[in-house]
Write a protein that holds these residues in place. Structure first.
Motif, PDB file in Angstrom:
ATOM      1  N   GLN A 200      34.838  37.633  22.961  1.00  0.00           N
ATOM      2  CA  GLN A 200      35.909  36.647  22.799  1.00  0.00           C
ATOM      3  C   GLN A 200      35.510  35.142  22.417  1.00  0.00           C
ATOM      4  N   LEU A 201      35.955  34.995  21.567  1.00  0.00           N
ATOM      5  CA  LEU A 201      35.917  33.653  21.442  1.00  0.00           C
ATOM      6  C   LEU A 201      36.969  32.560  21.226  1.00  0.00           C
ATOM      7  N   HIS A 202      36.397  31.276  21.779  1.00  0.00           N
ATOM      8  CA  HIS A 202      37.225  30.051  21.868  1.00  0.00           C
ATOM      9  C   HIS A 202      37.070  29.227  20.939  1.00  0.00           C
ATOM     10  N   LEU A 203      37.451  28.690  19.873  1.00  0.00           N
ATOM     11  CA  LEU A 203      36.713  27.322  19.328  1.00  0.00           C
ATOM     12  C   LEU A 203      38.053  26.399  18.905  1.00  0.00           C
ATOM     13  N   SER A 204      37.985  24.871  19.623  1.00  0.00           N
ATOM     14  CA  SER A 204      38.951  24.216  19.362  1.00  0.00           C
ATOM     15  C   SER A 204      38.277  22.925  18.238  1.00  0.00           C
ATOM     16  N   PRO A 205      37.920  23.258  17.126  1.00  0.00           N
ATOM     17  CA  PRO A 205      37.320  22.331  16.479  1.00  0.00           C
ATOM     18  C   PRO A 205      37.765  20.712  17.323  1.00  0.00           C
ATOM     19  N   MET A 206      36.932  19.554  17.104  1.00  0.00           N
ATOM     20  CA  MET A 206      37.998  18.261  17.370  1.00  0.00           C
ATOM     21  C   MET A 206      38.214  17.275  15.580  1.00  0.00           C
ATOM     22  N   SER A 207      37.684  18.285  14.989  1.00  0.00           N
ATOM     23  CA  SER A 207      38.320  17.921  13.584  1.00  0.00           C
ATOM     24  C   SER A 207      37.942  19.139  12.762  1.00  0.00           C
ATOM     25  N   LEU A 208      38.021  18.956  10.985  1.00  0.00           N
ATOM     26  CA  LEU A 208      38.308  20.899  10.548  1.00  0.00           C
ATOM     27  C   LEU A 208      36.483  21.287  10.983  1.00  0.00           C
ATOM     28  N   PHE A 209      36.004  20.456  11.032  1.00  0.00           N
ATOM     29  CA  PHE A 209      34.259  21.064  10.736  1.00  0.00           C
ATOM     30  C   PHE A 209      34.217  21.157  12.032  1.00  0.00           C
ATOM     31  N   ASN A 210      33.333  21.707  13.108  1.00  0.00           N
ATOM     32  CA  ASN A 210      33.110  21.759  14.107  1.00  0.00           C
ATOM     33  C   ASN A 210      31.267  21.595  14.475  1.00  0.00           C
ATOM     34  N   GLY A 211      31.211  20.501  15.115  1.00  0.00           N
ATOM     35  CA  GLY A 211      29.590  19.981  15.691  1.00  0.00           C
ATOM     36  C   GLY A 211      29.122  21.375  16.627  1.00  0.00           C
ATOM     37  N   ASP A 212      29.995  22.541  17.560  1.00  0.00           N
ATOM     38  CA  ASP A 212      30.207  23.643  18.285  1.00  0.00           C
ATOM     39  C   ASP A 212      29.103  24.377  16.995  1.00  0.00           C
ATOM     40  N   VAL A 213      28.498  25.324  17.547  1.00  0.00           N
ATOM     41  CA  VAL A 213      28.194  26.485  16.338  1.00  0.00           C
ATOM     42  C   VAL A 213      27.849  27.783  17.050  1.00  0.00           C
ATOM     43  N   VAL A 214      28.997  28.560  16.932  1.00  0.00           N
ATOM     44  CA  VAL A 214      28.404  29.892  17.471  1.00  0.00           C
ATOM     45  C   VAL A 214      27.673  31.189  16.323  1.00  0.00           C
ATOM     46  N   LEU A 215      26.592  31.487  16.480  1.00  0.00           N
ATOM     47  CA  LEU A 215      26.128  33.105  15.249  1.00  0.00           C
ATOM     48  C   LEU A 215      26.111  34.106  15.736  1.00  0.00           C
ATOM     49  N   ALA A 216      25.993  35.439  15.248  1.00  0.00           N
ATOM     50  CA  ALA A 216      25.533  36.424  16.152  1.00  0.00           C
ATOM     51  C   ALA A 216      25.820  37.508  15.018  1.00  0.00           C
ATOM     52  N   ALA A 217      24.923  38.528  15.422  1.00  0.00           N
ATOM     53  CA  ALA A 217      24.358  39.335  14.235  1.00  0.00           C
ATOM     54  C   ALA A 217      23.890  40.184  14.631  1.00  0.00           C
ATOM     55  N   VAL A 218      23.667  42.083  14.418  1.00  0.00           N
ATOM     56  CA  VAL A 218      23.322  42.503  15.261  1.00  0.00           C
ATOM     57  C   VAL A 218      22.206  42.958  14.645  1.00  0.00           C
TER      58      VAL A 218
END
Lengths: 587, 109, 100
Positions: A167-185
């Motif tokens: 479950q992910l909540h991402l609310s970028p302040m601008s179009l691009f996000n300084g936060d990064v979330v990556l997930a892989a099997v």
């Protein structure tokens, strides 16, 4: 500058026209309002002198219509009037008149008013022009950002972020996000998650996400551990990010084979493991990525036992630093309280309903926790402006689901050591343009997985190739390397001979015989050269001891000897065969 | 003063050859306007009176014919208020001022 | 790959980044050629940014050792990563250099 005179009185037109021409203006004229609109459209004057009372169409109506036609350009209109009553004057302003000129005309005042309005109109038109440019720039920029974002998203999201257990909540302040979330099997089952927060936000902060996601996804796919990934990520970010820019990050591996959680946390304040009846703080023990050099960087991971449906909660400082109207921050305490709130609910559920059935949807409780945190945050901040990227992730360690994910994606592929052999011939011209060693490495990786791609093997292959090339094809003399000058000579000879090479080939043959611990590789390099005196070379090698002066050559062969089970040459010295044992850690 | 000589001299200087045309236009249009004004007063059409007096007021002011302009202003004002009691009297005044100005213009320019 | 060299009094600092193999021989040689030679000087080879070394790199480091005064030289190889250190140790370089 072109001026339009609108007056029904011929004498007035004549006088004004004479005044204006005298001052160097171009003059056009109209006898009433309707004619004025026609002349305005055909002549495009820069300024209009407008009488008020005229037959057919009066000055008010003509002014109103002309002003409507010129919303993106400023055309000053001066009313010519003998009227002095305020009502009439205010009507002039109402319809869009910019100034008045009363009869009888005073030439000096007329000139001064035209000059003043000309300056105003220049100013206006510059502003209009800039506004048009700004709008067009903005639209262009918005389009580009939109395209960039699509590219960006597709680069960042080849993994499994949209999986049901994340479950992910991402609310970028601008179009691009300084936060990064990556997930892989992981190819061997299990899940890798990276949760990061670049210094700053927006485009600049998000750029670093590109090399990072590249490292994360490609290394995960090849089966590397989070230690390796975190080390390489640090290396790459340190190399590529400007000083002062770095990434707070938490890397997590859910190892479903051993039922453990492995994590490395560098400066992510909100990382927790929710075990249902207790909460473990996955404390940061490291500096953010992209600061330390390789030698001082620690890739040590911590390991915690996990159970089915434990949850990992990750958040960047955006939530913790979210402010309410009083300027108070949400803070870690409130965040942890949210987690404990859920802890209580969970245990209440347990006492009332006994154990939940195994086949109940796993997301029910987790959705509560995820939503509870967001709701609590909303209640706290109310309408306050968001000042940082707010990112929250809740990952449920649903073991069956994660294993299923791996097999669905086809990622779950255990490499079993097998029998295989390949021969590669490189002729003189291809040797000039390609290095066969990475290619051979890659082929072995495709067949046998990354376990076989070990540094020592790479060294062995490189030294075997150099040996075949230098002494076989290029016929270089190692004894040259006994003096510093000769050493340099050796390499400059190597360059020129390689450039001039017009015949010859090298055969590379690799075969694998699997065994209990991995496999035994037989590697053969055979060149088309004349070979060398094998016995003499072997004698020299064995005579190297403390008494002989240090030689600058011969180290390649001793490296090969050190890393291989056996090394044999044919009599003519143009074929070298090595046996190399490798361990399969997957077993 | 019947006509402002300074204003007319300035106009003449600026307009050069066009000045004669200006005078000719003023007189020919003036004749028409005076006739129209006479008609409007005889029919007590206050709207026409106001409009014609307004125009004549403006053009005479521009030529520096201030007495004519002033009597036109008074008539325009009365017509706007629809009080036409003095209209005939003011018309006579305007005609006399206009004729005098015409004479002065023809004589001096 | 890049090689840089800085001299501070009698301390010579050479660092190599990327792959350290025969392709680096000119740059490596140029880096220390004008630096003071002999055992009065202390040489530091910084391999913290070196990803990979091969046998010709080993030869180059021996050449540097000669330049620095041979058996009397003071050459330290510092901050190399595990894979690189492995090759140095296998080649017995720990007997010729001070490896930290």
């Amino acid at each position: 500058m072109k001026i339009l005179i609108v007056d029904d009185d011929r004498a007035n037109r004549l006088i004004l026209s004479a005044y204006l021409k005298k001052d160097g203006y171009t003059v056009v004229a109209a006898e009433n309002g309707l004619e004025a609109i026609g002349v305005f459209q055909s002549e495009g004057p820069d300024l209009i002198l407008m009488d008020v009372m005229m037959p057919v169409m009066d000055g008010y109506e003509a002014t109103r219509r002309i002003k409507m036609m010129t919303v993106d350009k400023f055309i000053p209109i001066i009313f010519l009037t003998a009227m002095t009553d305020e009502k009439a004057l205010s009507q002039c302003v109402e319809v869009g008149g910019d100034d008045f000129l009363t009869k009888p005309y005073n030439r000096t005042i007329l000139k001064a008013k035209i000059d003043a309005l000309e300056r105003v109109s220049q100013l206006y038109n510059t502003v209009f022009q800039q506004k048009r440019e700004l709008i067009s720039h903005y639209e262009h920029e918005a389009k580009e950002q939109e395209v960039a974002r699509k590219v960006f998203d597709s680069i960042l999201n080849p993994g499994c972020l949209s999986s049901d257990n994340i479950q992910l909540h991402l609310s970028p302040m601008s179009l691009f996000n300084g936060d990064v979330v990556l997930a892989a099997v992981k190819p061997t089952g299990g899940l890798h998650i990276l949760f990061g927060d670049f210094t700053g936000h927006g485009l600049a902060a998000s750029l670093g996400a590109l090399p990072l996601s590249d490292v994360f996804y490609s290394m995960t796919a090849k089966g590397y551990s989070i230690s390796d990934i975190v080390r390489e990520s640090n290396h790459k970010l340190k190399q590529q990010l400007p000083t002062g820019m770095f990434l707070a990050a938490c890397l997590v591996e859910i190892d479903t084979n051993n039922m453990v959680l492995k994590y490395w946390n560098g400066a992510i304040p909100g990382a927790f493991l929710h075990k249902g009846d207790s909460i473990v703080d996955l404390k940061s023990k490291n500096l953010p990525l992209g600061i330390l050099g390789d030698s001082v960087f620690s890739d040590k991971v911590d390991i915690i036992e996990i159970h089915d449906r434990d949850r990992i909660i990750l958040t960047t400082d955006g939530i913790l630093e979210a402010e309410n109207s009083d300027g108070k921050m949400f803070g870690l305490e409130r965040f942890e309280a949210c987690l404990h709130y859920d802890l209580k609910v969970a245990s209440d559920n347990l006492t009332i309903n006994s154990l939940p059935a195994d086949d109940s949807p796993p997301s029910e409780l987790d959705a509560d926790l995820f939503q509870h945190i967001l709701d609590t945050l909303d209640d706290f901040t109310l309408e306050q402006e968001q000042t940082d990227d707010v990112t929250l992730g809740v990952i449920t360690c649903d073991i069956n689901y994660i294993n299923q994910l791996a097999s669905q994606k086809g990622a779950y592929k255990k490499f079993v050591p097998t029998h295989w052999k390949f021969d590669l011939y490189f002729f003189y011209d291809s040797i000039k343009s390609i290095d066969p060693v990475p290619l051979v490495n890659q082929i072995m990786g495709e067949i046998q997985g990354h376990q076989i791609q070990q540094d020592h093997l790479s060294t062995v292959l490189t030294e075997m190739f150099c040996n075949s090339l230098d002494h076989g094809l290029l016929e270089l003399d190692s004894s040259l390397k006994s003096t510093p000058e000769g050493f340099m000579q050796f390499y400059s000879d190597k360059e020129s001979r390689l450039n001039g090479l017009e015949s010859g080939s090298i055969l590379i043959s690799v075969s694998n015989a699997p065994n209990d611990t991995g496999g035994e590789l037989t590697i053969v390099f055979e060149d088309s050269g004349k070979g060398f005196d094998v016995k003499k070379m072997q004698n020299e090698m064995s005579s190297v001891d403390k008494d002989t002066p240090i030689k600058f050559s011969g180290r390649g062969l001793s490296l090969i000897n050190n890393y291989c089970q056996s090394v044999t040459y044919n009599d003519s010295g143009n074929r070298i065969e090595c046996v190399y044992s490798w361990l399969n850690n997957d077993i | 003063m019947l006509v402002d000589i300074d204003t007319l001299n300035e106009l003449k200087e600026i307009m050069g050859d066009d000045f004669d045309e200006l005078i000719a236009i003023f007189i020919s249009d003036g004749n028409t306007q005076v006739e129209n004004l006479r008609l409007a007063v005889s029919t007590s059409n206050s709207e026409d009176i106001r409009r014609i007096a307004h125009t004549l007021k403006g053009s005479s002011a521009n030529l520096g014919i201030n007495t004519l302009s002033e009597s036109c202003r008074v008539l325009e004002h009365k017509a706007a208020e629809d009080s036409l009691e003095d209209a005939q009297e003011l018309l006579e005044q305007i005609i006399s001022n206009y004729e005098a100005a015409k004479e002065a213009l023809e004589e001096k320019f | 790959m890049s090689v840089s060299c800085s001299v501070n009094g009698n301390i010579v600092n050479i660092s190599v980044s990327g792959r350290f193999d025969f392709g680096s021989h000119k740059d490596f040689r140029e880096a220390y050629r004008n630096a003071p030679s002999g055992s009065d000087n202390e040489y530091i080879i910084d391999l913290s940014a070196t990803e990979y070394i091969d046998s010709s790199a080993l030869g180059m480091m021996l050449l540097l050792r000669e330049h620095a005064g041979g058996d009397q030289s003071h050459v330290t190889i510092k901050e190399c990563r595990k894979e690189v250190k492995d090759i140095l140790v296998v080649s017995n370089f720990d007997k010729l250099f001070n490896i930290t």
